[in-house]
Design an enzyme around this catalytic site. Sequence first.
Site, short mmCIF file in Angstrom:
data_model
loop_
_atom_site.label_atom_id
_atom_site.label_comp_id
_atom_site.label_asym_id
_atom_site.label_seq_id
_atom_site.Cartn_x
_atom_site.Cartn_y
_atom_site.Cartn_z
N ASN A 1 0.87 -1.18 0.00
CA ASN A 1 0.00 0.00 0.00
C ASN A 1 0.90 1.23 0.00
O ASN A 1 1.46 1.58 1.03
CB ASN A 1 -0.90 -0.03 1.24
CG ASN A 1 -1.73 1.24 1.37
OD1 ASN A 1 -1.78 2.06 0.47
ND2 ASN A 1 -2.41 1.38 2.51
N LYS B 1 0.07 4.25 -0.44
CA LYS B 1 -0.58 5.47 0.05
C LYS B 1 -0.31 6.64 -0.93
O LYS B 1 -0.27 6.41 -2.12
CB LYS B 1 -0.11 5.78 1.48
CG LYS B 1 -0.25 4.51 2.35
CD LYS B 1 -0.18 4.73 3.81
CE LYS B 1 -0.38 3.38 4.50
NZ LYS B 1 -0.41 3.49 5.95
N HIS C 1 -9.77 0.89 4.00
CA HIS C 1 -8.54 1.08 4.77
C HIS C 1 -8.82 2.04 5.93
O HIS C 1 -9.62 2.97 5.80
CB HIS C 1 -7.44 1.64 3.87
CG HIS C 1 -6.11 1.70 4.55
ND1 HIS C 1 -5.76 2.74 5.38
CD2 HIS C 1 -5.09 0.83 4.58
CE1 HIS C 1 -4.54 2.50 5.88
NE2 HIS C 1 -4.12 1.35 5.40
N GLU D 1 -7.35 4.51 7.03
CA GLU D 1 -7.19 5.93 6.72
C GLU D 1 -8.40 6.46 5.95
O GLU D 1 -8.76 7.64 6.07
CB GLU D 1 -5.87 6.16 5.94
CG GLU D 1 -4.68 6.04 6.89
CD GLU D 1 -3.40 5.52 6.25
OE1 GLU D 1 -3.26 5.55 5.02
OE2 GLU D 1 -2.53 5.06 7.03
N GLU E 1 -5.85 -4.95 10.22
CA GLU E 1 -4.87 -3.91 10.47
C GLU E 1 -5.24 -3.15 11.74
O GLU E 1 -6.07 -2.22 11.69
CB GLU E 1 -4.81 -2.93 9.28
CG GLU E 1 -4.37 -3.57 7.98
CD GLU E 1 -3.76 -2.55 7.04
OE1 GLU E 1 -2.59 -2.72 6.68
OE2 GLU E 1 -4.43 -1.57 6.70
N GLY F 1 1.87 2.51 10.64
CA GLY F 1 2.81 3.63 10.52
C GLY F 1 3.43 4.05 11.83
O GLY F 1 4.04 5.11 11.91
N SER G 1 2.88 -1.91 10.39
CA SER G 1 4.32 -1.93 10.67
C SER G 1 4.98 -3.27 10.39
O SER G 1 5.86 -3.71 11.15
CB SER G 1 4.58 -1.46 12.11
OG SER G 1 4.17 -0.10 12.26
#
Length: 250
Positions: free
Chosen positions: A10, A12, A96, A98, A168, A174, A214
Site C-alpha cells: 500500500n 498510500k 482502509h 485511513e 490492520e 505507521g 508496521s
Amino acid sequence: MSRKALIAANWKMYKTPAEAKAFVDAFLQLVAGHTRDEIALFPSPVLLPTVIEAAKGSNVLVGCQNIHFAEEGAYTGETSVGQLKAVGGTHTLIGHSERRQYFAETDEIVNKKLHTALKHGLVPVVCVGEVLAEREAGKTADVLKTQVTGALAGITAEMAAPIVIAYEPVWAIGTGKTATPEMAVEAHRIIRAEVAKLLGPAVAAAIRILYGGSVKPDNATALIGQEEIDGALVGGASLKPDSFTAIIKY
Ligand code: PGA
C-alpha cells in the site's frame, strides 16, 4: 488447508510516475520467479497506468487503494471500477483505516464498495481493525465482528471466493508498533470465526486474512509464518524494492 499468501504494497500518497516506474523495474528483477506467494502493488490512481504497463506479463498484480461504489457519476475526485479495469487493474483495497478515519467511510459504504467490486470481478481486500482505545477497553473482538458483519452484508458464500480480508490494528499502522504474532493470530481467529458464522465453514477455511501494521523485513517471518496469517499488507516498508522484497521472501 493451504491458502496462498498475498503480500501487498500500500503505497498510500507516495511516488511520482517516474519513481513508480523505477521501483517496478528494479523490483521485478528481485522477485522474478517468486511463485510461493502472490504479490500486489496498490499505488495512487494517477500511477496505475505506469505501474500496470511496467508490471505487464510479470508475477506482480496491481490494484487501486480505493474505488467508488457507483458505476459512474458526478463524484468529484473519485475513481470508478470501470476506470480501474480499463487501465488493467484487477484488485482494490476497501475500507482502509485511513479511509475510515479521514474520509468518513462507514461499514455501510465499505459494504457497498464490496458489492460493486465483486460485481465487476475485482479482488477486494477489505480492511478491518480496532483503534487503540478500543483495544485498551477490551472491545477488539466486538469491533472486528461489527466491521466484518457490516462489510459482508448481503454477500453469499457463492460470491465470496475472491474476497481477501486485511486485519490492520490502527494503532500499529505507521507507528512502528506491531501486533505480536499472538495478538494477530487471535484477531485473525475472531475474524475467521465471524466469516464462518456468516458464510459457512468452507468459505472461512478458504478466505485469506492478511496482517497489516508496521510489517518490516525483521518481523515478517514471525507474522506471516503463522498458519493463521495469510500474507501482509505493507505500507512504509513497501516503498523500497529491497525492503518489500525482503518481506516477500520471509
Ligand atoms: P504500515 O502501513 O506498514 O506503514 O504500518 C500499513 C497499511 O496502512 O496498510
